[in-house]
Design a protein around this motif. Structure first.
Motif, PDB file in Angstrom:
ATOM      1  N   ARG A  71      41.392  60.132  37.630  1.00  0.00           N
ATOM      2  CA  ARG A  71      41.532  61.572  37.812  1.00  0.00           C
ATOM      3  C   ARG A  71      42.579  61.910  38.884  1.00  0.00           C
ATOM      4  O   ARG A  71      42.586  63.007  39.434  1.00  0.00           O
ATOM      5  N   TRP A 100      36.546  69.902  29.866  1.00  0.00           N
ATOM      6  CA  TRP A 100      36.018  69.644  31.199  1.00  0.00           C
ATOM      7  C   TRP A 100      34.954  70.632  31.666  1.00  0.00           C
ATOM      8  O   TRP A 100      34.379  70.450  32.740  1.00  0.00           O
ATOM      9  N   GLU A 119      31.815  71.257  31.016  1.00  0.00           N
ATOM     10  CA  GLU A 119      30.500  70.707  31.364  1.00  0.00           C
ATOM     11  C   GLU A 119      30.603  69.384  32.110  1.00  0.00           C
ATOM     12  O   GLU A 119      29.704  69.041  32.884  1.00  0.00           O
ATOM     13  N   ASP A 120      31.662  68.628  31.866  1.00  0.00           N
ATOM     14  CA  ASP A 120      31.823  67.330  32.520  1.00  0.00           C
ATOM     15  C   ASP A 120      33.309  67.063  32.756  1.00  0.00           C
ATOM     16  O   ASP A 120      34.016  66.583  31.869  1.00  0.00           O
ATOM     17  N   PRO A 121      33.803  67.374  33.964  1.00  0.00           N
ATOM     18  CA  PRO A 121      35.236  67.215  34.245  1.00  0.00           C
ATOM     19  C   PRO A 121      35.695  65.763  34.338  1.00  0.00           C
ATOM     20  O   PRO A 121      36.883  65.500  34.564  1.00  0.00           O
ATOM     21  N   SER A 122      34.777  64.807  34.164  1.00  0.00           N
ATOM     22  CA  SER A 122      35.164  63.398  34.212  1.00  0.00           C
ATOM     23  C   SER A 122      35.495  62.836  32.829  1.00  0.00           C
ATOM     24  O   SER A 122      35.893  61.672  32.717  1.00  0.00           O
ATOM     25  N   LEU A 123      35.344  63.641  31.773  1.00  0.00           N
ATOM     26  CA  LEU A 123      35.638  63.150  30.427  1.00  0.00           C
ATOM     27  C   LEU A 123      37.112  62.799  30.294  1.00  0.00           C
ATOM     28  O   LEU A 123      37.988  63.479  30.839  1.00  0.00           O
ATOM     29  N   ASP A 162      36.333  60.429  25.161  1.00  0.00           N
ATOM     30  CA  ASP A 162      35.579  61.339  24.298  1.00  0.00           C
ATOM     31  C   ASP A 162      36.466  62.314  23.542  1.00  0.00           C
ATOM     32  O   ASP A 162      35.975  63.090  22.724  1.00  0.00           O
ATOM     33  N   TRP A 210      39.664  71.254  38.704  1.00  0.00           N
ATOM     34  CA  TRP A 210      38.693  70.520  37.895  1.00  0.00           C
ATOM     35  C   TRP A 210      38.177  69.287  38.629  1.00  0.00           C
ATOM     36  O   TRP A 210      37.597  68.386  38.017  1.00  0.00           O
TER      37      TRP A 210
END
Length: 389
Positions: free
Chosen positions: A47, A104, A106-110, A145, A54
Protein backbone atom coordinates in the motif's frame (compact mmCIF):
# COMPACT_ATOMS: atom_id res chain seq x y z
CA UNK A 1 -1.04 5.54 10.81
CA UNK A 2 0.47 4.44 7.51
CA UNK A 3 4.22 3.67 7.51
CA UNK A 4 6.62 6.43 6.50
CA UNK A 5 9.07 6.09 3.63
CA UNK A 6 11.88 5.21 6.04
CA UNK A 7 9.73 2.61 7.79
CA UNK A 8 8.78 0.99 4.48
CA UNK A 9 12.40 0.71 3.37
CA UNK A 10 13.39 -0.72 6.75
CA UNK A 11 10.55 -3.25 6.54
CA UNK A 12 11.73 -4.34 3.10
CA UNK A 13 15.24 -4.95 4.43
CA UNK A 14 13.90 -6.89 7.40
CA UNK A 15 11.93 -9.20 5.10
CA UNK A 16 14.99 -10.26 3.10
CA UNK A 17 16.10 -13.22 5.27
CA UNK A 18 12.64 -14.80 5.29
CA UNK A 19 12.21 -14.30 1.56
CA UNK A 20 15.57 -15.96 0.87
CA UNK A 21 14.51 -18.91 3.01
CA UNK A 22 11.19 -19.17 1.17
CA UNK A 23 12.62 -18.73 -2.34
CA UNK A 24 12.51 -22.46 -3.15
CA UNK A 25 9.00 -22.75 -1.70
CA UNK A 26 7.89 -19.76 -3.77
CA UNK A 27 9.11 -21.41 -6.96
CA UNK A 28 7.61 -24.79 -6.03
CA UNK A 29 4.18 -23.28 -5.31
CA UNK A 30 4.42 -21.12 -8.47
CA UNK A 31 2.94 -18.21 -6.54
CA UNK A 32 3.77 -16.04 -3.56
CA UNK A 33 3.30 -18.14 -0.39
CA UNK A 34 0.60 -17.08 2.03
CA UNK A 35 3.19 -15.96 4.59
CA UNK A 36 4.91 -13.66 2.10
CA UNK A 37 1.64 -12.16 0.90
CA UNK A 38 0.58 -11.44 4.46
CA UNK A 39 3.94 -9.84 5.20
CA UNK A 40 3.63 -7.51 2.21
CA UNK A 41 0.27 -6.35 3.52
CA UNK A 42 1.15 -6.15 7.22
CA UNK A 43 4.26 -4.06 6.57
CA UNK A 44 2.30 -1.67 4.35
CA UNK A 45 4.59 -2.32 1.37
CA UNK A 46 1.73 -3.24 -0.96
CA UNK A 47 0.00 0.00 0.00
CA UNK A 48 3.05 2.24 -0.37
CA UNK A 49 1.60 4.27 -3.26
CA UNK A 50 -2.06 4.01 -2.25
CA UNK A 51 -3.74 7.35 -1.50
CA UNK A 52 -3.49 8.52 2.10
CA UNK A 53 -7.25 9.04 2.20
CA UNK A 54 -7.55 5.24 1.90
CA UNK A 55 -4.90 4.49 4.51
CA UNK A 56 -1.95 4.19 2.14
CA UNK A 57 1.47 5.78 2.58
CA UNK A 58 1.38 7.76 -0.68
CA UNK A 59 5.17 7.80 -0.91
CA UNK A 60 6.98 8.89 -4.04
CA UNK A 61 7.78 6.29 -6.73
CA UNK A 62 11.53 6.27 -6.04
CA UNK A 63 10.88 5.09 -2.48
CA UNK A 64 8.58 2.37 -3.82
CA UNK A 65 11.12 1.40 -6.49
CA UNK A 66 13.78 1.01 -3.79
CA UNK A 67 11.51 -1.27 -1.76
CA UNK A 68 10.88 -3.38 -4.86
CA UNK A 69 14.63 -3.64 -5.53
CA UNK A 70 15.27 -4.67 -1.93
CA UNK A 71 12.76 -7.53 -2.02
CA UNK A 72 13.87 -8.68 -5.48
CA UNK A 73 17.43 -8.90 -4.19
CA UNK A 74 16.24 -11.75 -1.94
CA UNK A 75 13.51 -13.20 -4.16
CA UNK A 76 12.87 -12.01 -7.71
CA UNK A 77 9.30 -13.29 -7.76
CA UNK A 78 8.31 -11.49 -4.56
CA UNK A 79 9.89 -8.24 -5.71
CA UNK A 80 8.08 -8.54 -9.04
CA UNK A 81 4.69 -9.08 -7.37
CA UNK A 82 5.24 -6.14 -5.03
CA UNK A 83 5.96 -3.90 -8.01
CA UNK A 84 3.21 -5.08 -10.33
CA UNK A 85 0.43 -5.46 -7.75
CA UNK A 86 1.48 -2.54 -5.56
CA UNK A 87 1.46 -0.02 -8.40
CA UNK A 88 -2.22 -0.80 -9.03
CA UNK A 89 -3.06 0.96 -5.77
CA UNK A 90 -1.63 4.06 -7.40
CA UNK A 91 -3.61 3.58 -10.62
CA UNK A 92 -6.90 2.98 -8.78
CA UNK A 93 -6.30 6.40 -7.26
CA UNK A 94 -6.67 7.77 -10.81
CA UNK A 95 -10.08 6.13 -11.34
CA UNK A 96 -13.33 7.96 -10.58
CA UNK A 97 -14.09 8.15 -6.86
CA UNK A 98 -17.01 5.73 -7.27
CA UNK A 99 -14.64 2.98 -8.42
CA UNK A 100 -12.28 3.61 -5.50
CA UNK A 101 -15.23 3.38 -3.13
CA UNK A 102 -16.34 0.05 -4.64
CA UNK A 103 -12.96 -1.55 -4.12
CA UNK A 104 -11.77 0.01 -0.87
CA UNK A 105 -14.98 1.24 0.77
CA UNK A 106 -15.29 -1.72 3.15
CA UNK A 107 -11.70 -2.99 3.09
CA UNK A 108 -8.96 -0.61 1.87
CA UNK A 109 -6.41 -3.45 1.97
CA UNK A 110 -7.92 -5.29 -1.02
CA UNK A 111 -5.51 -5.76 -3.91
CA UNK A 112 -5.74 -5.74 -7.70
CA UNK A 113 -3.84 -7.81 -10.28
CA UNK A 114 -3.71 -6.93 -13.98
CA UNK A 115 -3.25 -7.89 -17.60
CA UNK A 116 -3.02 -4.79 -19.76
CA UNK A 117 -2.51 -6.27 -23.23
CA UNK A 118 -5.86 -5.80 -25.05
CA UNK A 119 -6.35 -9.45 -25.97
CA UNK A 120 -10.06 -9.72 -25.09
CA UNK A 121 -13.21 -8.37 -26.69
CA UNK A 122 -14.86 -5.13 -25.61
CA UNK A 123 -18.43 -4.26 -26.55
CA UNK A 124 -19.99 -0.89 -25.79
CA UNK A 125 -23.39 -1.31 -24.12
CA UNK A 126 -25.73 1.10 -22.30
CA UNK A 127 -24.04 2.36 -19.15
CA UNK A 128 -20.69 0.75 -19.84
CA UNK A 129 -19.05 -2.19 -21.56
CA UNK A 130 -19.21 -5.97 -21.85
CA UNK A 131 -15.94 -7.92 -21.76
CA UNK A 132 -15.13 -11.45 -22.89
CA UNK A 133 -11.92 -13.33 -23.57
CA UNK A 134 -8.65 -14.42 -22.04
CA UNK A 135 -5.95 -12.12 -20.68
CA UNK A 136 -2.51 -13.54 -19.83
CA UNK A 137 0.30 -12.88 -17.33
CA UNK A 138 -1.73 -11.61 -14.37
CA UNK A 139 1.01 -11.59 -11.74
CA UNK A 140 -0.06 -12.13 -8.14
CA UNK A 141 -3.65 -12.81 -9.16
CA UNK A 142 -4.16 -15.41 -6.39
CA UNK A 143 -3.57 -12.68 -3.79
CA UNK A 144 -6.09 -10.28 -5.31
CA UNK A 145 -9.84 -9.68 -5.24
CA UNK A 146 -10.01 -7.45 -8.33
CA UNK A 147 -8.29 -7.25 -11.70
CA UNK A 148 -7.33 -4.54 -14.21
CA UNK A 149 -7.78 -5.67 -17.83
CA UNK A 150 -6.70 -3.75 -20.91
CA UNK A 151 -9.05 -3.30 -23.83
CA UNK A 152 -9.78 -1.08 -26.80
CA UNK A 153 -13.20 0.51 -27.06
CA UNK A 154 -14.59 -0.03 -30.57
CA UNK A 155 -15.41 3.03 -32.64
CA UNK A 156 -13.68 6.11 -33.95
CA UNK A 157 -10.16 6.85 -32.78
CA UNK A 158 -7.90 4.89 -30.44
CA UNK A 159 -9.55 4.58 -27.03
CA UNK A 160 -7.61 2.10 -24.94
CA UNK A 161 -8.73 1.71 -21.35
CA UNK A 162 -8.11 -0.21 -18.17
CA UNK A 163 -11.26 -2.05 -17.08
CA UNK A 164 -11.77 -2.92 -13.40
CA UNK A 165 -13.52 -6.24 -12.56
CA UNK A 166 -14.30 -7.97 -9.23
CA UNK A 167 -13.25 -11.58 -8.58
CA UNK A 168 -16.84 -12.74 -9.13
CA UNK A 169 -16.65 -11.65 -12.79
CA UNK A 170 -13.62 -13.71 -13.83
CA UNK A 171 -11.87 -17.00 -13.23
CA UNK A 172 -8.17 -17.84 -12.99
CA UNK A 173 -6.77 -20.39 -15.42
CA UNK A 174 -3.61 -21.89 -13.94
CA UNK A 175 -1.28 -22.12 -16.93
CA UNK A 176 1.84 -20.79 -15.13
CA UNK A 177 4.53 -23.37 -16.01
CA UNK A 178 7.62 -21.27 -16.78
CA UNK A 179 11.41 -21.07 -16.41
CA UNK A 180 11.73 -17.68 -14.69
CA UNK A 181 9.69 -15.68 -12.19
CA UNK A 182 8.08 -18.99 -11.34
CA UNK A 183 6.76 -17.73 -8.04
CA UNK A 184 4.74 -14.83 -9.45
CA UNK A 185 1.66 -16.91 -10.31
CA UNK A 186 1.14 -14.86 -13.47
CA UNK A 187 -1.81 -16.87 -14.67
CA UNK A 188 -4.56 -16.35 -17.25
CA UNK A 189 -7.70 -14.38 -16.48
CA UNK A 190 -10.83 -15.62 -18.25
CA UNK A 191 -13.93 -13.43 -18.60
CA UNK A 192 -17.26 -14.47 -20.09
CA UNK A 193 -19.58 -11.56 -20.84
CA UNK A 194 -18.92 -9.46 -17.72
CA UNK A 195 -20.50 -6.00 -17.53
CA UNK A 196 -18.16 -3.15 -16.55
CA UNK A 197 -19.81 0.21 -15.79
CA UNK A 198 -18.28 3.37 -17.22
CA UNK A 199 -16.95 4.54 -13.85
CA UNK A 200 -14.85 1.38 -13.56
CA UNK A 201 -12.68 2.33 -16.53
CA UNK A 202 -9.59 4.50 -16.89
CA UNK A 203 -8.61 6.00 -20.24
CA UNK A 204 -5.01 5.53 -21.31
CA UNK A 205 -5.15 9.00 -22.84
CA UNK A 206 -6.00 10.48 -19.42
CA UNK A 207 -3.00 8.74 -17.86
CA UNK A 208 -0.81 10.11 -20.65
CA UNK A 209 -2.18 13.65 -20.17
CA UNK A 210 -1.80 13.37 -16.36
CA UNK A 211 -5.43 14.47 -16.07
CA UNK A 212 -7.39 11.58 -14.58
CA UNK A 213 -10.76 11.69 -12.77
CA UNK A 214 -9.28 10.48 -9.49
CA UNK A 215 -7.16 13.59 -9.14
CA UNK A 216 -10.27 15.40 -7.97
CA UNK A 217 -10.04 13.48 -4.66
CA UNK A 218 -6.34 12.58 -4.77
CA UNK A 219 -4.73 15.93 -5.66
CA UNK A 220 -1.20 15.18 -4.43
CA UNK A 221 1.81 15.32 -6.75
CA UNK A 222 2.05 11.51 -6.84
CA UNK A 223 -1.15 11.37 -8.88
CA UNK A 224 0.01 14.03 -11.33
CA UNK A 225 2.77 11.78 -12.66
CA UNK A 226 2.51 10.06 -16.07
CA UNK A 227 1.17 6.52 -16.06
CA UNK A 228 3.78 5.23 -18.51
CA UNK A 229 6.71 6.24 -16.31
CA UNK A 230 5.23 5.10 -13.00
CA UNK A 231 4.21 1.67 -14.25
CA UNK A 232 7.41 1.09 -16.23
CA UNK A 233 9.58 1.89 -13.22
CA UNK A 234 7.80 -0.75 -11.15
CA UNK A 235 8.44 -3.54 -13.67
CA UNK A 236 12.04 -2.41 -14.23
CA UNK A 237 13.00 -2.10 -10.55
CA UNK A 238 12.97 -5.88 -9.87
CA UNK A 239 15.81 -6.38 -12.36
CA UNK A 240 18.06 -4.07 -10.35
CA UNK A 241 17.22 -6.06 -7.24
CA UNK A 242 17.89 -9.39 -8.95
CA UNK A 243 21.28 -8.12 -10.13
CA UNK A 244 22.17 -6.96 -6.62
CA UNK A 245 21.16 -10.37 -5.33
CA UNK A 246 23.41 -12.09 -7.86
CA UNK A 247 26.29 -9.79 -6.90
CA UNK A 248 25.82 -10.63 -3.23
CA UNK A 249 25.61 -14.35 -4.01
CA UNK A 250 28.86 -14.27 -5.96
CA UNK A 251 30.65 -12.38 -3.17
CA UNK A 252 29.39 -14.83 -0.54
CA UNK A 253 30.41 -17.85 -2.58
CA UNK A 254 33.74 -16.50 -3.84
CA UNK A 255 35.08 -16.14 -0.31
CA UNK A 256 34.99 -19.91 0.23
CA UNK A 257 35.24 -21.41 -3.27
CA UNK A 258 38.46 -22.79 -4.73
CA UNK A 259 39.14 -23.69 -8.36
CA UNK A 260 39.31 -27.43 -9.05
CA UNK A 261 41.88 -26.69 -11.77
CA UNK A 262 44.56 -24.75 -9.91
CA UNK A 263 43.25 -24.46 -6.36
CA UNK A 264 42.99 -20.66 -6.55
CA UNK A 265 40.53 -18.96 -4.23
CA UNK A 266 37.74 -17.45 -6.35
CA UNK A 267 37.93 -14.18 -4.41
CA UNK A 268 41.53 -13.80 -5.58
CA UNK A 269 40.84 -14.67 -9.22
CA UNK A 270 41.44 -11.53 -11.36
CA UNK A 271 38.69 -12.54 -13.79
CA UNK A 272 36.16 -12.86 -10.97
CA UNK A 273 37.27 -9.53 -9.56
CA UNK A 274 36.99 -7.81 -12.94
CA UNK A 275 33.49 -9.16 -13.58
CA UNK A 276 32.39 -8.24 -10.07
CA UNK A 277 33.64 -4.66 -10.38
CA UNK A 278 32.15 -4.11 -13.82
CA UNK A 279 28.81 -5.63 -12.80
CA UNK A 280 28.64 -3.54 -9.63
CA UNK A 281 29.19 -0.38 -11.68
CA UNK A 282 26.47 -1.32 -14.16
CA UNK A 283 24.00 -2.05 -11.36
CA UNK A 284 24.81 1.20 -9.53
CA UNK A 285 24.37 3.18 -12.75
CA UNK A 286 21.03 1.53 -13.41
CA UNK A 287 19.71 2.44 -9.94
CA UNK A 288 21.04 5.99 -10.22
CA UNK A 289 19.04 6.50 -13.41
CA UNK A 290 15.79 5.79 -11.52
CA UNK A 291 16.63 8.30 -8.80
CA UNK A 292 17.76 11.05 -11.18
CA UNK A 293 14.66 10.90 -13.35
CA UNK A 294 12.26 10.70 -10.44
CA UNK A 295 13.84 13.79 -8.93
CA UNK A 296 13.13 15.70 -12.16
CA UNK A 297 9.57 14.42 -12.60
CA UNK A 298 8.59 14.88 -8.96
CA UNK A 299 9.87 18.45 -8.95
CA UNK A 300 7.61 19.17 -11.91
CA UNK A 301 4.64 17.41 -10.29
CA UNK A 302 5.08 19.34 -7.04
CA UNK A 303 5.21 22.59 -9.00
CA UNK A 304 2.09 21.66 -10.98
CA UNK A 305 4.11 21.96 -14.18
CA UNK A 306 3.65 19.94 -17.40
CA UNK A 307 5.56 16.70 -17.86
CA UNK A 308 7.75 17.19 -20.96
CA UNK A 309 7.50 14.40 -23.51
CA UNK A 310 11.29 14.33 -24.15
CA UNK A 311 11.95 13.77 -20.43
CA UNK A 312 9.36 11.00 -20.26
CA UNK A 313 10.72 9.32 -23.38
CA UNK A 314 14.26 9.51 -22.01
CA UNK A 315 13.18 7.95 -18.71
CA UNK A 316 11.25 5.13 -20.40
CA UNK A 317 14.28 4.34 -22.55
CA UNK A 318 16.67 4.51 -19.59
CA UNK A 319 14.47 2.15 -17.58
CA UNK A 320 14.47 -0.49 -20.30
CA UNK A 321 18.22 -0.18 -20.84
CA UNK A 322 18.71 -0.45 -17.06
CA UNK A 323 16.95 -3.81 -17.22
CA UNK A 324 19.14 -4.84 -20.14
CA UNK A 325 22.32 -3.87 -18.27
CA UNK A 326 21.24 -5.67 -15.11
CA UNK A 327 20.29 -8.83 -16.99
CA UNK A 328 23.71 -8.89 -18.63
CA UNK A 329 25.33 -8.30 -15.24
CA UNK A 330 23.53 -11.31 -13.75
CA UNK A 331 24.64 -13.45 -16.69
CA UNK A 332 28.25 -12.31 -16.31
CA UNK A 333 28.16 -13.02 -12.57
CA UNK A 334 26.67 -16.44 -13.21
CA UNK A 335 29.44 -17.25 -15.68
CA UNK A 336 32.16 -16.74 -13.07
CA UNK A 337 30.12 -18.46 -10.36
CA UNK A 338 31.67 -21.84 -11.00
CA UNK A 339 30.08 -25.18 -11.78
CA UNK A 340 28.09 -25.13 -8.54
CA UNK A 341 26.11 -22.17 -9.90
CA UNK A 342 23.95 -24.54 -11.98
CA UNK A 343 22.52 -26.38 -8.97
CA UNK A 344 18.90 -25.78 -8.02
CA UNK A 345 19.82 -24.57 -4.53
CA UNK A 346 22.21 -21.91 -5.84
CA UNK A 347 20.62 -18.44 -5.98
CA UNK A 348 22.73 -17.48 -9.00
CA UNK A 349 20.82 -19.75 -11.37
CA UNK A 350 17.45 -18.68 -9.94
CA UNK A 351 18.27 -14.99 -10.21
CA UNK A 352 19.52 -15.49 -13.77
CA UNK A 353 16.25 -17.15 -14.78
CA UNK A 354 14.28 -14.40 -13.07
CA UNK A 355 16.28 -11.63 -14.74
CA UNK A 356 15.75 -13.19 -18.17
CA UNK A 357 12.00 -13.37 -17.51
CA UNK A 358 11.94 -9.74 -16.33
CA UNK A 359 13.73 -8.64 -19.49
CA UNK A 360 11.10 -10.51 -21.54
CA UNK A 361 8.32 -8.14 -20.41
CA UNK A 362 7.27 -5.89 -23.30
CA UNK A 363 7.77 -2.72 -21.22
CA UNK A 364 11.37 -3.77 -20.54
CA UNK A 365 12.30 -4.14 -24.21
CA UNK A 366 15.11 -1.60 -24.78
CA UNK A 367 14.69 -1.64 -28.55
CA UNK A 368 11.01 -0.66 -28.31
CA UNK A 369 11.60 1.94 -25.59
CA UNK A 370 14.61 3.26 -27.49
CA UNK A 371 12.47 3.67 -30.59
CA UNK A 372 10.04 5.83 -28.60
CA UNK A 373 12.87 8.05 -27.45
CA UNK A 374 14.35 8.30 -30.93
CA UNK A 375 10.99 9.23 -32.45
CA UNK A 376 10.54 11.99 -29.89
CA UNK A 377 14.05 13.28 -30.53
CA UNK A 378 13.27 13.30 -34.25
CA UNK A 379 10.10 15.34 -33.76
CA UNK A 380 7.28 12.80 -34.05
CA UNK A 381 3.72 13.78 -33.07
CA UNK A 382 3.00 13.45 -29.33
CA UNK A 383 -0.36 11.79 -30.02
CA UNK A 384 1.49 8.73 -31.28
CA UNK A 385 2.71 7.97 -27.74
CA UNK A 386 -0.51 8.25 -25.74
CA UNK A 387 -0.32 5.81 -22.84
CA UNK A 388 3.24 4.64 -23.45
CA UNK A 389 4.94 7.60 -21.81
Amino acid sequence: MAPTAQELLAAARELQPALRERAAQTEAERRIPKESGEALLQTGLLRAVQPKRWGGSEVDPWVFNQAIMTLAEACGSTGWVLGVVGVHNWQLGLFPEEAQEEVWGEDPSLQISSSYAPTGQVEAVPGGFRLSGTWAFSSGCDLCDWVFLGGIVPGAGFDMRTFLLPRSDYRIDDNWQVMGLRGTGSKNIVVEGAFVPEHRTHRMADGFACQSPGQAVNPGPLYRLPFGCVFASCVAAPAVGAARGALRALVDQAEGRFSTLDGQLAAEDPIVRSVLARSASEIDAAAASFERHWEELLALAEAGAPMPIPLRARFRSELAFAVERCTRAVFDLFQVGGSRAIFDDNPLQRLLRDAIAMRAHAINNPDKAGQLRAQVELGANDDAFAGFL
